[in-house]
Write a protein that holds these residues in place. Structure first.
Motif, mmCIF file in Angstrom:
data_model
loop_
_atom_site.group_PDB
_atom_site.id
_atom_site.type_symbol
_atom_site.label_atom_id
_atom_site.label_comp_id
_atom_site.label_asym_id
_atom_site.label_seq_id
_atom_site.Cartn_x
_atom_site.Cartn_y
_atom_site.Cartn_z
ATOM 1 N N THR A 3 0.822 -10.966 -4.677
ATOM 2 C CA THR A 3 -0.217 -10.514 -3.754
ATOM 3 C C THR A 3 -1.579 -10.994 -4.212
ATOM 4 O O THR A 3 -2.420 -11.392 -3.388
ATOM 5 C CB THR A 3 -0.190 -8.982 -3.664
ATOM 6 O OG1 THR A 3 1.084 -8.574 -3.174
ATOM 7 C CG2 THR A 3 -1.272 -8.478 -2.730
ATOM 8 N N GLN A 110 -8.881 -5.977 8.473
ATOM 9 C CA GLN A 110 -7.873 -6.895 7.924
ATOM 10 C C GLN A 110 -7.829 -6.854 6.398
ATOM 11 O O GLN A 110 -7.421 -7.857 5.785
ATOM 12 C CB GLN A 110 -8.152 -8.353 8.354
ATOM 13 C CG GLN A 110 -8.365 -8.589 9.823
ATOM 14 C CD GLN A 110 -7.110 -8.580 10.645
ATOM 15 O OE1 GLN A 110 -7.086 -8.056 11.750
ATOM 16 N NE2 GLN A 110 -6.048 -9.146 10.126
ATOM 17 N N TRP A 112 -7.442 -3.558 4.242
ATOM 18 C CA TRP A 112 -6.919 -2.386 3.522
ATOM 19 C C TRP A 112 -5.638 -2.713 2.763
ATOM 20 O O TRP A 112 -5.384 -2.194 1.666
ATOM 21 C CB TRP A 112 -6.678 -1.255 4.522
ATOM 22 C CG TRP A 112 -6.198 0.031 3.922
ATOM 23 C CD1 TRP A 112 -4.937 0.550 3.980
ATOM 24 C CD2 TRP A 112 -6.973 1.007 3.206
ATOM 25 N NE1 TRP A 112 -4.882 1.769 3.358
ATOM 26 C CE2 TRP A 112 -6.118 2.074 2.864
ATOM 27 C CE3 TRP A 112 -8.320 1.069 2.826
ATOM 28 C CZ2 TRP A 112 -6.560 3.194 2.157
ATOM 29 C CZ3 TRP A 112 -8.756 2.189 2.118
ATOM 30 C CH2 TRP A 112 -7.879 3.228 1.794
ATOM 31 N N HIS A 113 -4.788 -3.593 3.327
ATOM 32 C CA HIS A 113 -3.509 -3.925 2.700
ATOM 33 C C HIS A 113 -3.669 -4.732 1.418
ATOM 34 O O HIS A 113 -2.693 -4.907 0.681
ATOM 35 C CB HIS A 113 -2.589 -4.668 3.680
ATOM 36 C CG HIS A 113 -3.187 -5.918 4.239
ATOM 37 N ND1 HIS A 113 -4.208 -5.917 5.151
ATOM 38 C CD2 HIS A 113 -2.891 -7.226 4.006
ATOM 39 C CE1 HIS A 113 -4.523 -7.164 5.472
ATOM 40 N NE2 HIS A 113 -3.741 -7.975 4.788
ATOM 41 N N TRP A 114 -4.874 -5.220 1.128
ATOM 42 C CA TRP A 114 -5.118 -5.908 -0.135
ATOM 43 C C TRP A 114 -5.546 -4.927 -1.230
ATOM 44 O O TRP A 114 -5.748 -5.343 -2.374
ATOM 45 C CB TRP A 114 -6.184 -6.993 0.017
ATOM 46 C CG TRP A 114 -5.803 -8.098 0.961
ATOM 47 C CD1 TRP A 114 -6.421 -8.429 2.134
ATOM 48 C CD2 TRP A 114 -4.731 -9.036 0.814
ATOM 49 N NE1 TRP A 114 -5.799 -9.491 2.729
ATOM 50 C CE2 TRP A 114 -4.752 -9.894 1.936
ATOM 51 C CE3 TRP A 114 -3.747 -9.226 -0.160
ATOM 52 C CZ2 TRP A 114 -3.839 -10.919 2.113
ATOM 53 C CZ3 TRP A 114 -2.830 -10.253 0.020
ATOM 54 C CH2 TRP A 114 -2.886 -11.091 1.137
ATOM 55 N N THR A 116 -5.095 -1.066 -3.356
ATOM 56 C CA THR A 116 -4.065 -0.150 -3.834
ATOM 57 C C THR A 116 -4.414 1.234 -3.306
ATOM 58 O O THR A 116 -5.347 1.870 -3.804
ATOM 59 C CB THR A 116 -4.028 -0.125 -5.377
ATOM 60 O OG1 THR A 116 -3.845 -1.453 -5.863
ATOM 61 C CG2 THR A 116 -2.897 0.764 -5.885
ATOM 62 N N TRP A 138 -6.656 -3.842 12.121
ATOM 63 C CA TRP A 138 -6.018 -5.158 12.005
ATOM 64 C C TRP A 138 -5.809 -5.749 13.395
ATOM 65 O O TRP A 138 -5.418 -5.037 14.324
ATOM 66 C CB TRP A 138 -4.631 -5.046 11.359
ATOM 67 C CG TRP A 138 -4.592 -4.574 9.957
ATOM 68 C CD1 TRP A 138 -4.549 -5.340 8.826
ATOM 69 C CD2 TRP A 138 -4.553 -3.202 9.514
ATOM 70 N NE1 TRP A 138 -4.491 -4.540 7.711
ATOM 71 C CE2 TRP A 138 -4.502 -3.219 8.101
ATOM 72 C CE3 TRP A 138 -4.564 -1.969 10.174
ATOM 73 C CZ2 TRP A 138 -4.444 -2.066 7.336
ATOM 74 C CZ3 TRP A 138 -4.518 -0.800 9.412
ATOM 75 C CH2 TRP A 138 -4.470 -0.848 8.021
ATOM 76 N N LEU A 176 2.483 4.536 6.009
ATOM 77 C CA LEU A 176 2.349 3.193 5.444
ATOM 78 C C LEU A 176 0.941 2.905 4.959
ATOM 79 O O LEU A 176 0.742 2.118 4.033
ATOM 80 C CB LEU A 176 2.762 2.156 6.494
ATOM 81 C CG LEU A 176 4.249 2.122 6.866
ATOM 82 C CD1 LEU A 176 4.471 1.200 8.055
ATOM 83 C CD2 LEU A 176 5.090 1.686 5.674
ATOM 84 N N SER A 177 -0.042 3.545 5.566
ATOM 85 C CA SER A 177 -1.437 3.306 5.171
ATOM 86 C C SER A 177 -1.779 3.921 3.832
ATOM 87 O O SER A 177 -2.795 3.557 3.217
ATOM 88 C CB SER A 177 -2.387 3.874 6.231
ATOM 89 O OG SER A 177 -2.403 5.303 6.181
#
Length: 256
Positions: A3, A110, A112-114, A116, A138, A176-177
């Motif tokens: 990642t 785009q 938040w998924h990067w 922890t 996103w 998931l968030s």
């Protein structure tokens, strides 16, 4: 490919990202204001993972006092060229450079998924004022459009990922968030906003190539895939203009 490697891949392609990635519709910013319960004008806002400033520019245009947060040097350079009057700091969402209870709104477009979530979610609650809003969003390709769904399948196969799936329901999206068990938050709200843009075929292909899954591929491999897509889409769109359709997935919550 880790990642971290994928996240860093954007820095070498910042100009390509800035020129070809889609922005967001005005209805998204309207929804953020409505869910926050206040206008952006005059609000103290931080846009985290700001990249080249696509979302930051929209927040700034609504009158927000916005600070961008971006860890990548290449993206930060492109940001400064695009929005020289907007302050930017080098940091990420896992350790925000703001004092406690100092922000009205914290946004992740785009990005938040990067982070922890075990670290970034408590950080968000720390820096927000009571009643302040966290907004994550996103752009997601609209899979009910047949040619888009077929293309996403081809992309997934080529980069070795799972194929596209239907979006999760509200409870699953919240889980998931990483916000499901976050202390100090209010209710989490999920919204979907549909929109589209018409772009030249080459812009569409450059957009695909600006995603991390392609940036970490061997250049010849990526170029071969995009050449095949050019041939397919030239038949579908003989005038050379592609209509991309998206759903913006927006999650918001407040600090209690």
């Amino acid at each position: 490919m880790t990642t971290v490697s994928r996240a860093h891949s954007f820095n070498a392609a910042a100009a390509q990202y800035a020129a070809n990635r889609p922005s967001y519709p005005p209805a998204l910013i309207d929804a953020v204001e409505a869910l926050a319960g206040r206008p952006l004008a005059g609000a103290c806002v931080a846009d985290v993972g700001a990249g080249t400033g696509i979302a930051t520019a929209l927040l700034h245009a609504r009158g927000a006092h916005v600070v961008a947060v971006e860890p990548g040097e290449g993206m930060a350079v492109a940001f400064r060229q695009t929005l020289p009057a907007v302050p930017i700091v080098r940091a990420d969402g896992n350790a925000l450079p703001f004092t406690d209870a100092s922000l009205d709104l914290l946004t992740y477009a785009q990005s938040w998924h990067w982070t922890t979530p075990e670290r970034s979610a408590p950080e968000a609650m720390r820096v927000l004022r009571p009643g302040g809003t966290l907004a994550l969003w996103w752009n997601i390709s609209a899979l009910d459009v047949p040619w888009i769904s077929a293309q996403q399948e081809r992309i997934a196969r080529h980069v070795g990922e799972n194929g596209p799936t239907q979006r999760p329901d509200e409870a699953r999206a919240i889980e998931l968030s990483g916000l499901a068990d976050l202390p100090g938050r209010g209710d989490v709200t999920l919204r979907h906003i549909r929109w589209s843009r018409r772009v030249p075929l080459e812009t569409h292909l450059a957009n695909i190539g600006s995603h991390s899954a392609f940036l970490v591929l061997d250049q010849a491999d990526a170029e071969a895939f995009l050449a095949e897509e050019r041939a397919r889409l030239s038949e579908l769109f003989p005038d050379g203009t592609v209509e991309e359709t998206y759903l913006v997935e927006l999650l918001t919550t407040t600090r209690t």
